[in-house]
Write a protein that holds these residues in place. Structure first.
Motif, PDB file in Angstrom:
ATOM      1  N   SER A  15      50.529  38.978 -18.129  1.00 27.41           N
ATOM      2  CA  SER A  15      50.316  40.357 -17.697  1.00 27.41           C
ATOM      3  C   SER A  15      51.127  40.666 -16.444  1.00 27.41           C
ATOM      4  O   SER A  15      51.707  41.755 -16.309  1.00 27.41           O
ATOM      5  CB  SER A  15      48.835  40.609 -17.437  1.00 27.41           C
ATOM      6  N   ALA A  16      51.178  39.706 -15.513  1.00 31.98           N
ATOM      7  CA  ALA A  16      51.958  39.907 -14.290  1.00 31.98           C
ATOM      8  C   ALA A  16      53.437  40.050 -14.611  1.00 31.98           C
ATOM      9  O   ALA A  16      54.131  40.915 -14.050  1.00 31.98           O
ATOM     10  CB  ALA A  16      51.737  38.733 -13.336  1.00 31.98           C
ATOM     11  N   LEU A  17      53.932  39.204 -15.523  1.00 36.20           N
ATOM     12  CA  LEU A  17      55.332  39.299 -15.929  1.00 36.20           C
ATOM     13  C   LEU A  17      55.609  40.647 -16.590  1.00 36.20           C
ATOM     14  O   LEU A  17      56.637  41.285 -16.316  1.00 36.20           O
ATOM     15  CB  LEU A  17      55.664  38.167 -16.898  1.00 36.20           C
ATOM     16  N   ALA A  18      54.685  41.105 -17.436  1.00 33.61           N
ATOM     17  CA  ALA A  18      54.841  42.404 -18.085  1.00 33.61           C
ATOM     18  C   ALA A  18      54.870  43.525 -17.048  1.00 33.61           C
ATOM     19  O   ALA A  18      55.620  44.507 -17.200  1.00 33.61           O
ATOM     20  CB  ALA A  18      53.709  42.634 -19.081  1.00 33.61           C
ATOM     21  N   GLY A  19      54.066  43.388 -15.992  1.00 37.98           N
ATOM     22  CA  GLY A  19      54.056  44.399 -14.935  1.00 37.98           C
ATOM     23  C   GLY A  19      55.376  44.472 -14.199  1.00 37.98           C
ATOM     24  O   GLY A  19      55.883  45.563 -13.906  1.00 37.98           O
ATOM     25  N   VAL A  20      55.974  43.318 -13.896  1.00 33.82           N
ATOM     26  CA  VAL A  20      57.270  43.299 -13.210  1.00 33.82           C
ATOM     27  C   VAL A  20      58.348  43.907 -14.097  1.00 33.82           C
ATOM     28  O   VAL A  20      59.164  44.728 -13.645  1.00 33.82           O
ATOM     29  CB  VAL A  20      57.649  41.849 -12.824  1.00 33.82           C
ATOM     30  N   ILE A  21      58.346  43.508 -15.366  1.00 35.21           N
ATOM     31  CA  ILE A  21      59.317  44.090 -16.301  1.00 35.21           C
ATOM     32  C   ILE A  21      59.078  45.588 -16.437  1.00 35.21           C
ATOM     33  O   ILE A  21      60.020  46.388 -16.521  1.00 35.21           O
ATOM     34  CB  ILE A  21      59.214  43.393 -17.670  1.00 35.21           C
ATOM     35  N   GLY A  22      57.794  45.987 -16.434  1.00 40.29           N
ATOM     36  CA  GLY A  22      57.466  47.406 -16.519  1.00 40.29           C
ATOM     37  C   GLY A  22      58.025  48.212 -15.361  1.00 40.29           C
ATOM     38  O   GLY A  22      58.473  49.351 -15.536  1.00 40.29           O
ATOM     39  N   LEU A  23      58.006  47.639 -14.161  1.00 39.67           N
ATOM     40  CA  LEU A  23      58.608  48.317 -13.008  1.00 39.67           C
ATOM     41  C   LEU A  23      60.088  48.577 -13.234  1.00 39.67           C
ATOM     42  O   LEU A  23      60.601  49.679 -12.960  1.00 39.67           O
ATOM     43  CB  LEU A  23      58.407  47.476 -11.748  1.00 39.67           C
ATOM     44  N   LEU A  24      60.790  47.571 -13.728  1.00 38.23           N
ATOM     45  CA  LEU A  24      62.229  47.702 -13.973  1.00 38.23           C
ATOM     46  C   LEU A  24      62.496  48.707 -15.094  1.00 38.23           C
ATOM     47  O   LEU A  24      63.401  49.537 -14.988  1.00 38.23           O
ATOM     48  CB  LEU A  24      62.823  46.340 -14.330  1.00 38.23           C
ATOM     49  N   VAL A  25      61.695  48.626 -16.146  1.00 38.91           N
ATOM     50  CA  VAL A  25      61.853  49.575 -17.246  1.00 38.91           C
ATOM     51  C   VAL A  25      61.545  50.993 -16.778  1.00 38.91           C
ATOM     52  O   VAL A  25      62.214  51.957 -17.167  1.00 38.91           O
ATOM     53  CB  VAL A  25      60.942  49.187 -18.428  1.00 38.91           C
ATOM     54  N   GLY A  26      60.532  51.128 -15.930  1.00 34.74           N
ATOM     55  CA  GLY A  26      60.183  52.445 -15.402  1.00 34.74           C
ATOM     56  C   GLY A  26      61.327  53.080 -14.649  1.00 34.74           C
ATOM     57  O   GLY A  26      61.545  54.302 -14.733  1.00 34.74           O
ATOM     58  N   SER A  27      62.092  52.261 -13.915  1.00 34.11           N
ATOM     59  CA  SER A  27      63.264  52.785 -13.213  1.00 34.11           C
ATOM     60  C   SER A  27      64.289  53.319 -14.206  1.00 34.11           C
ATOM     61  O   SER A  27      64.883  54.383 -13.997  1.00 34.11           O
ATOM     62  CB  SER A  27      63.879  51.672 -12.351  1.00 34.11           C
ATOM     63  N   PHE A  28      64.467  52.590 -15.308  1.00 39.98           N
ATOM     64  CA  PHE A  28      65.397  53.050 -16.344  1.00 39.98           C
ATOM     65  C   PHE A  28      64.863  54.294 -17.046  1.00 39.98           C
ATOM     66  O   PHE A  28      65.631  55.202 -17.399  1.00 39.98           O
ATOM     67  CB  PHE A  28      65.640  51.932 -17.357  1.00 39.98           C
ATOM     68  N   LEU A  29      63.549  54.366 -17.239  1.00 42.53           N
ATOM     69  CA  LEU A  29      62.965  55.541 -17.892  1.00 42.53           C
ATOM     70  C   LEU A  29      63.211  56.803 -17.075  1.00 42.53           C
ATOM     71  O   LEU A  29      63.367  57.896 -17.640  1.00 42.53           O
ATOM     72  CB  LEU A  29      61.465  55.334 -18.104  1.00 42.53           C
ATOM     73  N   ASN A  30      63.228  56.683 -15.749  1.00 38.98           N
ATOM     74  CA  ASN A  30      63.563  57.845 -14.923  1.00 38.98           C
ATOM     75  C   ASN A  30      64.946  58.386 -15.281  1.00 38.98           C
ATOM     76  O   ASN A  30      65.163  59.604 -15.292  1.00 38.98           O
ATOM     77  CB  ASN A  30      63.524  57.454 -13.447  1.00 38.98           C
ATOM     78  N   VAL A  31      65.871  57.475 -15.560  1.00 33.73           N
ATOM     79  CA  VAL A  31      67.222  57.879 -15.966  1.00 33.73           C
ATOM     80  C   VAL A  31      67.173  58.574 -17.320  1.00 33.73           C
ATOM     81  O   VAL A  31      67.775  59.631 -17.525  1.00 33.73           O
ATOM     82  CB  VAL A  31      68.167  56.661 -16.017  1.00 33.73           C
ATOM     83  N   VAL A  32      66.448  57.982 -18.270  1.00 31.17           N
ATOM     84  CA  VAL A  32      66.344  58.549 -19.616  1.00 31.17           C
ATOM     85  C   VAL A  32      65.722  59.938 -19.571  1.00 31.17           C
ATOM     86  O   VAL A  32      66.218  60.877 -20.205  1.00 31.17           O
ATOM     87  CB  VAL A  32      65.515  57.623 -20.522  1.00 31.17           C
ATOM     88  N   ILE A  33      64.639  60.071 -18.827  1.00 30.16           N
ATOM     89  CA  ILE A  33      63.920  61.346 -18.755  1.00 30.16           C
ATOM     90  C   ILE A  33      64.800  62.450 -18.193  1.00 30.16           C
ATOM     91  O   ILE A  33      64.746  63.603 -18.652  1.00 30.16           O
ATOM     92  CB  ILE A  33      62.642  61.173 -17.900  1.00 30.16           C
ATOM     93  N   TYR A  34      65.628  62.119 -17.225  1.00 23.87           N
ATOM     94  CA  TYR A  34      66.492  63.131 -16.611  1.00 23.87           C
ATOM     95  C   TYR A  34      67.744  63.398 -17.437  1.00 23.87           C
ATOM     96  O   TYR A  34      68.121  64.560 -17.663  1.00 23.87           O
ATOM     97  CB  TYR A  34      66.889  62.693 -15.205  1.00 23.87           C
ATOM     98  N   ARG A  35      68.374  62.342 -17.927  1.00 23.75           N
ATOM     99  CA  ARG A  35      69.690  62.504 -18.525  1.00 23.75           C
ATOM    100  C   ARG A  35      69.703  62.846 -20.010  1.00 23.75           C
ATOM    101  O   ARG A  35      70.572  63.583 -20.475  1.00 23.75           O
ATOM    102  CB  ARG A  35      70.526  61.240 -18.294  1.00 23.75           C
ATOM    103  N   LEU A  36      68.750  62.283 -20.774  1.00 27.45           N
ATOM    104  CA  LEU A  36      68.790  62.496 -22.218  1.00 27.45           C
ATOM    105  C   LEU A  36      68.745  63.969 -22.608  1.00 27.45           C
ATOM    106  O   LEU A  36      69.539  64.401 -23.458  1.00 27.45           O
ATOM    107  CB  LEU A  36      67.648  61.726 -22.893  1.00 27.45           C
ATOM    108  N   PRO A  37      67.863  64.797 -22.032  1.00 28.21           N
ATOM    109  CA  PRO A  37      67.894  66.225 -22.390  1.00 28.21           C
ATOM    110  C   PRO A  37      69.219  66.888 -22.057  1.00 28.21           C
ATOM    111  O   PRO A  37      69.695  67.749 -22.815  1.00 28.21           O
ATOM    112  CB  PRO A  37      66.747  66.819 -21.558  1.00 28.21           C
TER     113      PRO A  37
END
Length: 294
Positions: A15-37
């Motif tokens: 779960s801790a590893l998933a949380g760390v990966i989730g933080l990194l993925v969340g940073s990428f999701l900010n890019v997707v949310i802004y740029r994809l539209p």
């Protein structure tokens, strides 16, 4: 390899590893949310100009545009265009360290960026803890991250991109061949029933009111959940999303003075309800059946 497997089979560590990966993925999701539209809007404009046989260079908006996708250009301050250094782009930590301001010009950075990063990490931890180190956890994490992107894109643009929903729908159908979340029979019926259910509501609402109550992206999103979880979970997803959507919608009109003529996206409620069903759908179904006396 055996040591890694042993490590991942410890729920707290996985779960801790998933949380760390989730933080990194969340940073990428900010890019997707802004740029994809924006990428989609540029693509639509290009297609329109091609259809009208208009040379893009002859339009007033024609400018020498740099590459714009999910990789380029590199992250930069929207106010002063200063490139963001890697150590300034650490999820959540950099925002706190910089006190929510650009290191170069001091302009305010939206708090939504660390919120999305933290939300992705928290959701990842919940999924990892719920499923443990299993194939279900890996695919559920991928679905969770995609849903977060869909939620915020729909909030911003009232849009659920096909480039996200359709591949996920097909993935759900493929997973059913291996009984990852449900069997192929329930998955196929779920995908068809999910789409038709909201399609019918859409046309009935339009027939009665003359207005469009939701978008076609909502049909595909419910079909996606039908493909992943099976038709048995569609009623609880529809019920949960409708209840929450109605409560939030009425509250916004009463307390925030939201104009009732301005549509409120339904996708976020549908995505949240589907995610809840992914984790606790069986419990909700049992509770529902017990409540109605079945």
């Amino acid at each position: 390899m055996q040591q890694l497997s042993t490590f991942l089979n410890i729920p707290s560590l996985f779960s801790a590893l998933a949380g760390v990966i989730g933080l990194l993925v969340g940073s990428f999701l900010n890019v997707v949310i802004y740029r994809l539209p924006i990428m989609m809007q540029r693509g639509w404009r290009k297609e329109c100009l091609e259809y009208l046989q208009i040379d893009p260079e002859s339009t007033q908006e024609a400018v020498a545009e740099e590459p714009f996708n999910l990789v380029l250009p590199l992250s930069r301050c929207p106010d002063c265009n200063t490139p963001i250094k890697p150590y300034q782009n650490i999820p959540v930590i950099s925002y706190l360290f910089l006190r929510g301001k650009c290191a170069e010009c001091g302009c305010h950075i939206s708090i939504r960026y660390p919120i999305i990063e933290a939300l992705t990490a928290l959701a990842s931890i919940i999924v990892a803890w719920h499923f443990g180190y299993t194939p279900q956890a890996i695919f559920a994490l991928f679905l969770t991250w995609s849903l977060i992107a869909l939620i915020f894109i729909d909030i911003d643009h009232q849009l659920l991109p096909d480039s996200i929903t359709l591949p996920l729908l097909w993935l759900g159908l493929c997973l059913s061949l291996f009984n990852i979340f449900t069997d192929a029979h329930a998955s196929i019926i779920g995908a068809v029933a999910g789409y038709i259910a909201l399609w019918a509501v859409f046309h009935l609402f339009k027939l009665v009111t003359g207005k469009e109550g939701m978008g076609y992206g909502d049909f595909k999103l419910l079909a996606l959940f039908g493909a992943w979880l099976g038709w048995q979970y569609l009623p609880i997803i529809i019920l949960l999303s409708s209840l929450v959507g109605a409560v939030v919608g009425v509250s916004m009109i009463i307390f925030v003075k939201h104009d009732h003529n301005i549509p409120i996206p339904f996708g976020p409620y549908l995505a949240a309800a589907g995610w809840i069903a992914l984790l606790w759908g069986n419990e909700f179904n049992q509770l529902y059946l017990a409540t109605v006396g079945l």
